[in-house]
Structures are given as structure tokens and as C-alpha cells.
Design an enzyme around this catalytic site. Structure first.
Site, PDB file in Angstrom:
ATOM      1  N   LYS A 279       0.832  -1.199   0.000  1.00 15.72           N
ATOM      2  CA  LYS A 279       0.000   0.000   0.000  1.00 15.72           C
ATOM      3  C   LYS A 279       0.870   1.254   0.000  1.00 15.72           C
ATOM      4  O   LYS A 279       2.023   1.199   0.449  1.00 15.72           O
ATOM      5  CB  LYS A 279      -0.866   0.019   1.283  1.00 15.72           C
ATOM      6  CG  LYS A 279      -1.982  -0.985   1.326  1.00 15.72           C
ATOM      7  CD  LYS A 279      -2.763  -0.863   2.628  1.00 15.72           C
ATOM      8  CE  LYS A 279      -3.914  -1.855   2.685  1.00 15.72           C
ATOM      9  NZ  LYS A 279      -4.959  -1.614   1.679  1.00 15.72           N
ATOM     10  N   ARG A 353     -10.415 -11.327   1.985  1.00 13.08           N
ATOM     11  CA  ARG A 353     -11.332 -12.338   1.441  1.00 13.08           C
ATOM     12  C   ARG A 353     -10.696 -13.726   1.449  1.00 13.08           C
ATOM     13  O   ARG A 353     -11.397 -14.734   1.469  1.00 13.08           O
ATOM     14  CB  ARG A 353     -11.786 -11.914   0.043  1.00 13.08           C
ATOM     15  CG  ARG A 353     -10.694 -11.858  -0.982  1.00 13.08           C
ATOM     16  CD  ARG A 353     -11.081 -11.026  -2.185  1.00 13.08           C
ATOM     17  NE  ARG A 353     -11.067  -9.591  -1.907  1.00 13.08           N
ATOM     18  CZ  ARG A 353     -11.413  -8.659  -2.791  1.00 13.08           C
ATOM     19  NH1 ARG A 353     -11.813  -9.002  -3.999  1.00 13.08           N
ATOM     20  NH2 ARG A 353     -11.362  -7.386  -2.478  1.00 13.08           N
TER      21      ARG A 353
HETATM   22  N1  BES Z   1      -8.115  -3.654   4.529  1.00 17.67           N
HETATM   23  C1  BES Z   1      -8.265  -3.223   3.186  1.00 17.67           C
HETATM   24  C2  BES Z   1      -9.531  -2.419   2.949  1.00 17.67           C
HETATM   25  C3  BES Z   1      -9.580  -1.079   3.615  1.00 17.67           C
HETATM   26  C4  BES Z   1      -9.048   0.027   2.989  1.00 17.67           C
HETATM   27  C5  BES Z   1     -10.191  -0.928   4.834  1.00 17.67           C
HETATM   28  C6  BES Z   1      -9.098   1.269   3.605  1.00 17.67           C
HETATM   29  C7  BES Z   1     -10.249   0.308   5.453  1.00 17.67           C
HETATM   30  C8  BES Z   1      -9.705   1.407   4.845  1.00 17.67           C
HETATM   31  C9  BES Z   1      -8.298  -4.436   2.261  1.00 17.67           C
HETATM   32  O1  BES Z   1      -7.527  -5.518   2.651  1.00 17.67           O
HETATM   33  C10 BES Z   1      -7.779  -4.004   0.932  1.00 17.67           C
HETATM   34  O2  BES Z   1      -6.635  -3.676   0.854  1.00 17.67           O
HETATM   35  N2  BES Z   1      -8.626  -4.036  -0.067  1.00 17.67           N
HETATM   36  C11 BES Z   1      -8.254  -3.641  -1.375  1.00 17.67           C
HETATM   37  C12 BES Z   1      -8.800  -4.658  -2.353  1.00 17.67           C
HETATM   38  C13 BES Z   1      -8.313  -4.460  -3.766  1.00 17.67           C
HETATM   39  C14 BES Z   1      -6.830  -4.637  -3.824  1.00 17.67           C
HETATM   40  C15 BES Z   1      -9.004  -5.461  -4.663  1.00 17.67           C
HETATM   41  C16 BES Z   1      -8.863  -2.262  -1.632  1.00 17.67           C
HETATM   42  O3  BES Z   1      -9.976  -2.006  -1.208  1.00 17.67           O
HETATM   43  O4  BES Z   1      -8.162  -1.440  -2.232  1.00 17.67           O
HETATM   44 MN    MN Z   2      -5.522  -5.356   1.953  1.00 18.43          MN
END
Ligand code: BES
Ligand code: MN
Ligand code: ZN
Length: 513
Positions: A279, A353
Site C-alpha cells: 500500500k 477475502r
Molecule cells: N483492509 C483493506 C480495505 C480497507 C481500505 C479498509 C481502507 C479500510 C480502509 C483491504 O484488505 C484491501 O486492501 N482491499 C483492497 C482490495 C483491492 C486490492 C481489490 C482495496 O480495497 O483497495
Molecule cells: Mn488489503
């Protein structure tokens, strides 16, 4: 915090601060405020007549040494228009009053539920008032070492009840609210804790500690047990971290011997760096809150046991970190999940997931009457809905309706997103059965569609709490940071389902099966 409920009148209370409410746009004072006003020579009506106080929602006026009264201070809090009153507004207003009192360094106060007719059941009103006060006063302080003596805390408050016959009802309601709010604060503590203090191992230890003395059987599967079972989706995510993953199982048997279980499943990412698909640095620190779903599940099972709800309940929390270590799983990897279905990793940041896939499959062992999962699953859900609402998806109309009802009572609101089969196309794998990301479009929905492949035929609802789990700004009764969202929703759902006799569920056809 000590909570007293006793028969008495606020006009007679020897207290540091007496809290009374006032509605907006009402010329006359209501209930307790009127009595106090009469006794104190019209102090409240004076400030209202001068326009200083209008009764606007959450507006506060503090009046000192009101002559004739026994309270040292009078705290008048606005509730907005009488016709617009709701439990949610009561929570917020009493939180605002309690926060004000704390800011004055006052440690004790009294209040009454004598509001005149507001058309809400007394027990619900009492619950909302106690909840609002306890939730609104929350702060996360264990790591503050400097000037600790300046941390002011209210240690006691008293609910005064005019009608002696109502004391028992309000006492019971206050105890229920204390248990529920206690569980929310417990969840907030877990979520607020930094990832170096809240590792999967520590999370498992706090689940164990919560189970002790509460009729909950807690087991934790370690790496070996998970490997043996074949939880390779979860273990794939865990591979990049030196912290061992934990699979937390909390069973509470409050229902009949042969009554079916309700399964609660919570995402327990104690830190989500994104893994190899790392990230951006900005706000990555907030990913310490990626176990908010797991925290809500642990807290809800704990409170269900404390409340003695007549339900068989199992809480499942897959817990791990998502880090880009030398053994980390990589984009392109294919994982064989516990269900036997294979998953192609498109991005290591769609890790929630994966661990939920194995947990949902494991939930099938209980042949549950309902599976509810809570997860900070997608940024896309925040983009779609903002942070005031939980994204809901599911396969069972009846269950969704029950969740909606509980959501409206608790103010932990849900909004449904569709799980139409057209979305399945987006998560079809090339080399494997599925892929773990369907791309940016409809990201919250494709995540839900992915989970649906692992829920068997059990009635299932998925709650994406990515928005409301971590708040950037204070809200009435939810200080910024960890909100503990989901705990009250789950408990209200269980109370509605198991504490009131319920009509037979609709036939399967009408439940969307
Ligand atoms: N934990 C994150 C989602 C999230 C983002 C929660 C910001 C709270 C605040 C999750 O694991 C994630 O990274 N999801 C990705 C999925 C994508 C890569 C398909 C997302 O939402 O960007
Ligand atoms: Mn994630
Ligand atoms: Zn995540």
C-alpha cells in the site's frame, strides 16, 4: 464507572451536576426541567428567554449554583424537536452532556428520564442514555505516560426514577446497556491498540481471556493445525510475516442442546501492509484497524454470554498480519483453500477475502442457521457509501431483513449492495477457480461475490465495515478512531431473534434460497 439507578427526584438530588433535557421550539419546559426551574427561580426559562439556549440538538448550557436546588450545577442539553426524537439522538445528547461534565473536571452527575411523552419505551430510552454516556466518554489512553494525572474521568452517575414501579425496569435496562457498551469499548480497545501490541497471538490471548469465567469455550488453532486442515488461503496471507497466524474459535452454548448455531466470522488482520502489492505509505498506519471485524465478533460473543442470551453462538476469527517478508505470497500464486477451491492471487492486498474464505468454509462445520461476517474488506465500499454506513450483501432475504431491523434500532446502519450473478464473471480465475480481485469497478460487490463462493448453502450476510470502523472525526457518542461498529448491531440482531418469540421463518423460497 459506577451506575446507580434509584427512586428519587432531580430537584432533591445532592449531586455535582444535574442533567436535564430540553426540546427545541417548546415555549414551556418539559418534565424534570420544569420542576427544577420552578424550584430554582426560573433560571432555565431565563436563559431560554434570552435566546442563549434554544434546545438545538446537543446544545449545552451550564448553570451554576441555581438557587433553591440541591445540585451544584445544572446542565441543560438540547434534544432538537420533540417530534424528531430518536434513540440515536438520546445517545448523542447524553454523550455530549457527559463529555461537557468531564471537561469541567466534575466526577459525578445525576440525571432523570422524565422527558414528558416522547413515544419511546422507557427501557429502550434508559438503554440509549446509558449507552450514550459510556460510549461517548471513551478514550484510548494506555500508552499515554506523561501528565496522566490530568486525565479526567467521571467515576459515577445516577439515574433518578420518579415512579418507584419503574425502578426495576430501568435498572435491568441499565445493566444490559452496561454489558453492551462494555463490549463496544472492549472492541474499540482492541482496534485502537497498535499492531506491535495487538499481534495475532495477543488477539487470541484476549479472546481466551474474554472467554474465561463466561461459559465460552475458546480454542485457537495454530499454524500446524491450520496446515493439517488445509487452510492454505489463510496461510498464504500469513506467509510474509514472522508473527504466527491464529484461528480463534469461541463457542457459547446458551441455547438448547440440539438448537442450531449462529456463526459470526470476523476479519482479523492485525496489520495490513498490502503485502508484496504494498500500500502507499500515507495512512498505512490506519491498517492497524484491519481487525475491527474480528474485534466485533470477539466482543459480541463475550457480551452474548454475559447477557445469557438463549442462543448457540460461535465466533470465528482468522487472525494474521499481511507483510511482504521473504516467504510472502506473491501475485500470480495459486492457493488451494480449505474448501478445495483454488484461488489465483491477483493482488496480495485483497487478503481479507482469502482468510475469510477459509473461515467461512470452517463455519460450515457447525451447519449454522445463519452466518454473518464482518470485515474491513474494501476501500471500494468507502468510495461507494462513505463512512456512515455498513455495506451489506447476502443470500438470504429474511436474514438481511433481521440485520436491517437491528441496524435501525442501534444506529449502526446498513445499506445493501447487489450480489447479482453477473458480478461472478469478474472473479472467475484464468488458471484457478477464482481470482482474488475483480478490479476497481464494483470492488465492494466483487469482494462479496468472492466470499459467497465459500458460504455453502447457509443463510449468509456479509457486512463490509471498512467505512464506519475507523472514524476521522468525532461523532456524537463515537470519539474519532476506533468505533467498535458491529458489536451493538450483532447483539441487537441476536436479542431480536432469540429473546422475543418470533413467528416461523418464511419458507425457503421466500428467503431467496
Ligand atoms: N483492509 C483493506 C480495505 C480497507 C481500505 C479498509 C481502507 C479500510 C480502509 C483491504 O484488505 C484491501 O486492501 N482491499 C483492497 C482490495 C483491492 C486490492 C481489490 C482495496 O480495497 O483497495
Ligand atoms: Mn488489503
Ligand atoms: Zn485488509
Amino acid at each position: 464507572m459506577k451506575i446507580n439507578v434509584k427512586k428519587g427526584a432531580i430537584t432533591e438530588a445532592a449531586t455535582e451536576a444535574a442533567v436535564v433535557i430540553q426540546f427545541e421550539g417548546e415555549a414551556g419546559l418539559c418534565g424534570a426541567a420544569l420542576h427544577l426551574d420552578e424550584k430554582c427561580g426560573g433560571f432555565i426559562s431565563d436563559i431560554m428567554n434570552q435566546g442563549d439556549f434554544t434546545g438545538r440538538l446537543n446544545q449545552i448550557s451550564v448553570i451554576y449554583s441555581p438557587g433553591g436546588g440541591t445540585a451544584k450545577r445544572l446542565v441543560v442539553v438540547g434534544l432538537g424537536k420533540r417530534l424528531d426524537i430518536s434513540l440515536e439522538k438520546l445517545r448523542g445528547a447524553f454523550s455530549a452532556a457527559a463529555q461537557k461534565i468531564r471537561s469541567l473536571n466534575v466526577r459525578e452527575f445525576s440525571t432523570t428520564l422524565d422527558f414528558g411523552n416522547i413515544g419511546l419505551p422507557t427501557d429502550r430510552v434508559a438503554e440509549a442514555v446509558v449507552e450514550g454516556i459510556l460510549l461517548g466518554l471513551y478514550r484510548y489512553r494506555p500508552f499515554k505516560t506523561v501528565d496522566r494525572e490530568e486525565i479526567r474521568e467521571i467515576s459515577e452517575f445516577t439515574l433518578l426514577v420518579g415512579d418507584g414501579k419503574a425502578v426495576k425496569t430501568i435498572k435491568d435496562a441499565a445493566s444490559i446497556a452496561e454489558i453492551i457498551a462494555g463490549a463496544v469499548l472492549f472492541a474499540r480497545d482492541i482496534v485502537s491498540a497498535p499492531a506491535n501490541a495487538m499481534t495475532p497471538t495477543v488477539l487470541a490471548a484476549s479472546a481466551r481471556a474474554s472467554s474465561r469465567g463466561r461459559k465460552i469455550r475458546c480454542r485457537v488453532l495454530g499454524f500446524g493445525a491450520m496446515k493439517k486442515l488445509g487452510m492454505n488461503a489463510l496461510l498464504g496471507v500469513a506467509a510474509g510475516s514472522d508473527e504466527p497466524p491464529q484461528f480463534i474459535i469461541m463457542e457459547y452454548r446458551g441455547g438448547g442442546k440440539s438448537a442450531p448455531f449462529v456463526a459470526l466470522v470476523g476479519k482479523g488482520l492485525t496489520f495490513d501492509s498490502g503485502g508484496i502489492s504494498i500500500k502507499p505509505a500515507e495512512k498505512m498506519d490506519e491498517m492497524k484497524s484491519d481487525m475491527a471485524g474480528g474485534a466485533a465478533v470477539i466482543a459480541a460473543v463475550r457480551a452474548a454470554a454475559e447477557l445469557g442470551l438463549p442462543v448457540n453462538l460461535v465466533g470465528l476469527v482468522p487472525a494474521t498480519e499481511n507483510l511482504p517478508g521473504g516467504k510472502a505470497y506473491k501475485p500470480g500464486d495459486i492457493l488451494k483453500s480449505l474448501s478445495g477451491k483454488t484461488i489465483e492471487v491477483v493482488t496480495t492486498d485483497a487478503e481479507g477475502r482469502l482468510i475469510l474464505a477459509d473461515a467461512l468454509t470452517y463455519a460450515g462445520r457447525y451447519k449454522p442457521s445463519a452466518i454473518i461476517d464482518l470485515a474491513t474488506l474494501t476501500g471500494a465500499c468507502i468510495v461507494a457509501l462513505g463512512d456512515h454506513v455498513i455495506g451489506m450483501m447476502g443470500t438470504d432475504e429474511g436474514l438481511k431483513k433481521e440485520i436491517r431491523e437491528a441496524a435501525d434500532t442501534t444506529g449502526e446502519r446498513v445499506w445493501e449492495l447487489p450480489l447479482w450473478e453477473e458480478y461472478d464473471e469478474l472473479i472467475k480465475g484464468d488458471a484457478a477457480d477464482y481470482k482474488n480481485s475483480g478490479g476497481r469497478a464494483g470492488g465492494a460487490i466483487t469482494a462479496g461475490a468472492f466470499l459467497s463462493k465459500f458460504t455453502g448453502d447457509y443463510p449468509w450476510v456479509h457486512l463490509d465495515i471498512a467505512g464506519p470502523a475507523w472514524l476521522k472525526k468525532d461523532r456524537p457518542y463515537i470519539p474519532k478512531g476506533a468505533s467498535g461498529v458491529g458489536v451493538r448491531l450483532l447483539l441487537q440482531f441476536l436479542r431480536n431473534r432469540y429473546q422475543h418469540p418470533h413467528p416461523d421463518p418464511p419458507p425457503p423460497g421466500e428467503r431467496g434460497l
